[in-house]
Motif scaffolding. Structure first.
Motif, PDB file in Angstrom:
ATOM      1  N   TYR A  31       0.819  -1.211   0.000  1.00 19.51           N
ATOM      2  CA  TYR A  31       0.000   0.000   0.000  1.00 19.51           C
ATOM      3  C   TYR A  31       0.857   1.267   0.000  1.00 19.51           C
ATOM      4  O   TYR A  31       0.407   2.320  -0.462  1.00 19.51           O
ATOM      5  CB  TYR A  31      -0.925   0.010   1.213  1.00 19.51           C
ATOM      6  CG  TYR A  31      -1.826  -1.199   1.308  1.00 19.51           C
ATOM      7  CD1 TYR A  31      -2.486  -1.683   0.172  1.00 19.51           C
ATOM      8  CD2 TYR A  31      -2.015  -1.870   2.506  1.00 19.51           C
ATOM      9  CE1 TYR A  31      -3.308  -2.802   0.248  1.00 19.51           C
ATOM     10  CE2 TYR A  31      -2.838  -2.990   2.587  1.00 19.51           C
ATOM     11  CZ  TYR A  31      -3.473  -3.444   1.462  1.00 19.51           C
ATOM     12  OH  TYR A  31      -4.283  -4.561   1.528  1.00 19.51           O
ATOM     13  N   SER A  32       2.072   1.169   0.513  1.00 20.79           N
ATOM     14  CA  SER A  32       2.949   2.332   0.580  1.00 20.79           C
ATOM     15  C   SER A  32       3.639   2.627  -0.740  1.00 20.79           C
ATOM     16  O   SER A  32       3.865   3.795  -1.076  1.00 20.79           O
ATOM     17  CB  SER A  32       4.022   2.128   1.655  1.00 20.79           C
ATOM     18  OG  SER A  32       3.455   1.953   2.930  1.00 20.79           O
ATOM     19  N   LEU A  33       4.008   1.577  -1.494  1.00 21.70           N
ATOM     20  CA  LEU A  33       4.792   1.801  -2.711  1.00 21.70           C
ATOM     21  C   LEU A  33       4.079   2.721  -3.712  1.00 21.70           C
ATOM     22  O   LEU A  33       4.728   3.585  -4.312  1.00 21.70           O
ATOM     23  CB  LEU A  33       5.178   0.478  -3.362  1.00 21.70           C
ATOM     24  CG  LEU A  33       6.186   0.592  -4.514  1.00 21.70           C
ATOM     25  CD1 LEU A  33       7.503   1.203  -4.021  1.00 21.70           C
ATOM     26  CD2 LEU A  33       6.444  -0.773  -5.152  1.00 21.70           C
ATOM     27  N   LEU A  43      11.360   0.721   0.885  1.00 23.83           N
ATOM     28  CA  LEU A  43      10.506   1.421  -0.068  1.00 23.83           C
ATOM     29  C   LEU A  43      11.332   2.260  -1.032  1.00 23.83           C
ATOM     30  O   LEU A  43      11.068   2.275  -2.247  1.00 23.83           O
ATOM     31  CB  LEU A  43       9.505   2.300   0.688  1.00 23.83           C
ATOM     32  CG  LEU A  43       8.323   1.559   1.304  1.00 23.83           C
ATOM     33  CD1 LEU A  43       7.683   2.379   2.414  1.00 23.83           C
ATOM     34  CD2 LEU A  43       7.284   1.225   0.232  1.00 23.83           C
ATOM     35  N   LEU A  44      12.334   2.953  -0.516  1.00 17.12           N
ATOM     36  CA  LEU A  44      13.174   3.778  -1.382  1.00 17.12           C
ATOM     37  C   LEU A  44      13.942   2.930  -2.381  1.00 17.12           C
ATOM     38  O   LEU A  44      14.199   3.359  -3.514  1.00 17.12           O
ATOM     39  CB  LEU A  44      14.139   4.611  -0.530  1.00 17.12           C
ATOM     40  CG  LEU A  44      13.493   5.714   0.311  1.00 17.12           C
ATOM     41  CD1 LEU A  44      14.538   6.371   1.204  1.00 17.12           C
ATOM     42  CD2 LEU A  44      12.823   6.750  -0.586  1.00 17.12           C
ATOM     43  N   ARG A  45      14.302   1.733  -1.974  1.00 14.78           N
ATOM     44  CA  ARG A  45      15.029   0.834  -2.876  1.00 14.78           C
ATOM     45  C   ARG A  45      14.200   0.499  -4.109  1.00 14.78           C
ATOM     46  O   ARG A  45      14.730   0.353  -5.213  1.00 14.78           O
ATOM     47  CB  ARG A  45      15.397  -0.448  -2.113  1.00 14.78           C
ATOM     48  CG  ARG A  45      16.053  -1.513  -2.967  1.00 14.78           C
ATOM     49  CD  ARG A  45      16.271  -2.781  -2.166  1.00 14.78           C
ATOM     50  NE  ARG A  45      16.762  -3.877  -2.968  1.00 14.78           N
ATOM     51  CZ  ARG A  45      16.850  -5.132  -2.557  1.00 14.78           C
ATOM     52  NH1 ARG A  45      16.484  -5.442  -1.300  1.00 14.78           N
ATOM     53  NH2 ARG A  45      17.301  -6.077  -3.357  1.00 14.78           N
ATOM     54  N   TYR A  46      12.885   0.386  -3.929  1.00 19.89           N
ATOM     55  CA  TYR A  46      12.031  -0.045  -5.023  1.00 19.89           C
ATOM     56  C   TYR A  46      11.195   1.079  -5.644  1.00 19.89           C
ATOM     57  O   TYR A  46      10.460   0.842  -6.614  1.00 19.89           O
ATOM     58  CB  TYR A  46      11.090  -1.150  -4.541  1.00 19.89           C
ATOM     59  CG  TYR A  46      11.811  -2.440  -4.206  1.00 19.89           C
ATOM     60  CD1 TYR A  46      12.394  -3.205  -5.207  1.00 19.89           C
ATOM     61  CD2 TYR A  46      11.929  -2.879  -2.885  1.00 19.89           C
ATOM     62  CE1 TYR A  46      13.068  -4.389  -4.907  1.00 19.89           C
ATOM     63  CE2 TYR A  46      12.593  -4.052  -2.579  1.00 19.89           C
ATOM     64  CZ  TYR A  46      13.158  -4.803  -3.588  1.00 19.89           C
ATOM     65  OH  TYR A  46      13.824  -5.966  -3.301  1.00 19.89           O
ATOM     66  N   THR A  47      11.290   2.290  -5.119  1.00 20.85           N
ATOM     67  CA  THR A  47      10.512   3.400  -5.673  1.00 20.85           C
ATOM     68  C   THR A  47      10.909   3.656  -7.123  1.00 20.85           C
ATOM     69  O   THR A  47      12.098   3.676  -7.462  1.00 20.85           O
ATOM     70  CB  THR A  47      10.729   4.680  -4.845  1.00 20.85           C
ATOM     71  OG1 THR A  47      10.204   4.482  -3.534  1.00 20.85           O
ATOM     72  CG2 THR A  47      10.025   5.870  -5.485  1.00 20.85           C
ATOM     73  N   ASP A  48       9.910   3.861  -7.971  1.00 19.11           N
ATOM     74  CA  ASP A  48      10.164   4.109  -9.398  1.00 19.11           C
ATOM     75  C   ASP A  48       9.178   5.165  -9.887  1.00 19.11           C
ATOM     76  O   ASP A  48       7.973   4.909  -9.970  1.00 19.11           O
ATOM     77  CB  ASP A  48      10.004   2.812 -10.200  1.00 19.11           C
ATOM     78  CG  ASP A  48      10.544   2.935 -11.621  1.00 19.11           C
ATOM     79  OD1 ASP A  48      10.475   4.042 -12.185  1.00 19.11           O
ATOM     80  OD2 ASP A  48      11.016   1.916 -12.169  1.00 19.11           O
ATOM     81  N   ARG A  81       3.118  -4.126  -8.920  1.00 13.66           N
ATOM     82  CA  ARG A  81       4.562  -4.342  -8.829  1.00 13.66           C
ATOM     83  C   ARG A  81       4.972  -4.667  -7.397  1.00 13.66           C
ATOM     84  O   ARG A  81       5.834  -5.520  -7.158  1.00 13.66           O
ATOM     85  CB  ARG A  81       5.301  -3.096  -9.325  1.00 13.66           C
ATOM     86  CG  ARG A  81       6.803  -3.311  -9.482  1.00 13.66           C
ATOM     87  CD  ARG A  81       7.474  -2.141 -10.165  1.00 13.66           C
ATOM     88  NE  ARG A  81       7.986  -1.167  -9.226  1.00 13.66           N
ATOM     89  CZ  ARG A  81       7.403  -0.031  -8.880  1.00 13.66           C
ATOM     90  NH1 ARG A  81       6.233   0.295  -9.405  1.00 13.66           N
ATOM     91  NH2 ARG A  81       7.962   0.789  -8.012  1.00 13.66           N
ATOM     92  N   ALA A  82       4.351  -3.995  -6.427  1.00 13.41           N
ATOM     93  CA  ALA A  82       4.655  -4.275  -5.022  1.00 13.41           C
ATOM     94  C   ALA A  82       4.294  -5.714  -4.663  1.00 13.41           C
ATOM     95  O   ALA A  82       5.040  -6.382  -3.929  1.00 13.41           O
ATOM     96  CB  ALA A  82       3.900  -3.298  -4.119  1.00 13.41           C
ATOM     97  N   VAL A  83       3.165  -6.194  -5.174  1.00 17.49           N
ATOM     98  CA  VAL A  83       2.767  -7.587  -4.927  1.00 17.49           C
ATOM     99  C   VAL A  83       3.787  -8.539  -5.543  1.00 17.49           C
ATOM    100  O   VAL A  83       4.156  -9.557  -4.946  1.00 17.49           O
ATOM    101  CB  VAL A  83       1.356  -7.853  -5.480  1.00 17.49           C
ATOM    102  CG1 VAL A  83       1.006  -9.337  -5.401  1.00 17.49           C
ATOM    103  CG2 VAL A  83       0.312  -7.033  -4.714  1.00 17.49           C
TER     104      VAL A  83
END
Length: 318
Positions: free
Chosen positions: A156-158, A191-196, A208-210
């Motif tokens: 939910y955060s991504l 979260l920052l690692r995967y933020t796009d 994408r988060a799932v």
């Protein structure tokens, strides 16, 4: 039931201001409550009212912002935070998160006892650091992301972090906010690692988060392919390249794609489906070896999405 013109005038005024009705006049307030008991009004929070028909046509973030604007006037020292602040800043997020109620931040527990529709983040946040967004005093964007990332699940955060990045909020701003607090920021680092910022919408970010949470390799986003026959360019939602040279594309579909005139260019469903088939053929000519069609419901339920990706051979991370 007695008619109170003042009540209708108040309701008209607050609807125009996108707030809920509340009055310091005991008679007006009692009149609002009687109309609520009669079913004419909604009461989203104690003491706050709105015409039921008007209230029910609002989506959940809009309802939260209406209530927050009213409470902000009643409690000038409050600073709204978390998902309420995310809505005020306009960050994309799952609407149902507002069912948990409004969120404010306070320096300590003190003597205030919240009701069940008000969530409190007990962490110092100077009132002077608050910003005005959508008519509400809220935490600034980096702090809003910090609070959402710490209190919400990754999936939910991504979407919130992706959308904030697309709006120009930089990683260093969030890290600086982490450094200013004594809060545990381990979830923020993930979260920052995967933020796009390249994610096109919240639905794609959620899907994408799932995928990430279930061990699949992180896909490339919005990659373009040129049709070798026509030269026409096509962008795909998700892309994986495997070690054996396969190119797997993931497409997130929604019903609006087939029925919303804004998305179909007013074509019929048959024409839209035919256009999708031609698009798939163009992608295959461009070198794509597998196309996986996903829906948002697949992502929400998770198991259907996992099954489709596994069947297509989408790589997993060790």
């Amino acid at each position: 039931m007695k008619a109170y013109p003042q009540i209708d005038a108040l309701l008209d005024q607050t609807e125009n201001a996108q707030r809920c009705a509340h009055s310091s006049d005991p008679l007006i307030q009692k009149g609002l409550y009687r109309r609520y008991r009669a079913g004419d009004l909604a009461r989203p929070y104690p003491g706050l009212f709105a015409r039921a028909e008007y209230w029910n046509q609002l989506n959940e973030p809009e309802q939260s912002l209406h209530a927050a604007r009213t409470l902000s006037r009643l409690h000038p020292n409050w600073v709204f935070a978390g998902i309420t602040a995310a809505a005020a800043h306009g960050f994309d997020h799952p609407r149902f998160l507002h069912r948990q109620g409004l969120t404010i931040t306070l320096p300590n527990h003190g003597s205030y006892r919240p009701h069940d529709k008000l969530n409190i983040i007990y962490s110092p946040y100077p009132r002077e650091n608050a910003v005005l967004a959508n008519g509400i005093h809220v935490t600034n964007p980096p702090r809003t992301l910090l609070d959402c990332g710490r209190t919400l699940e990754f999936i939910y955060s991504l979407p919130i972090f992706d959308d904030a990045a697309a709006d120009g909020i930089e990683e260093k701003q969030i890290l600086q906010e982490c450094a200013r607090t004594t809060l545990d920021c381990s979830r923020i680092f993930k979260l920052l690692r995967y933020t796009d910022a390249g994610s096109e919408n919240g639905g794609e970010s959620f899907a994408r988060a799932v995928m990430i949470e279930n061990g699949f390799a992180v896909p490339q986003l919005q990659v373009s392919f040129a049709d070798s026959l026509t030269g026409k360019q096509f962008r795909v939602d998700f892309l994986w390249r495997t070690t054996d040279g396969r190119i797997i594309v993931g497409e997130l579909d929604g019903t609006a794609k087939y029925v919303d005139p804004k998305m179909t260019d007013r074509r019929s469903i048959q024409e839209t489906v035919q256009a999708e088939r031609e698009r798939e053929q163009a992608l295959f000519r461009a070198g794509v070896t597998e196309i996986v069609r996903l829906t948002f419901d697949d992502a929400v339920q998770q198991k259907p999405l996992i099954a489709k990706l596994r069947c297509a051979g989408v790589p997993c991370v060790s």
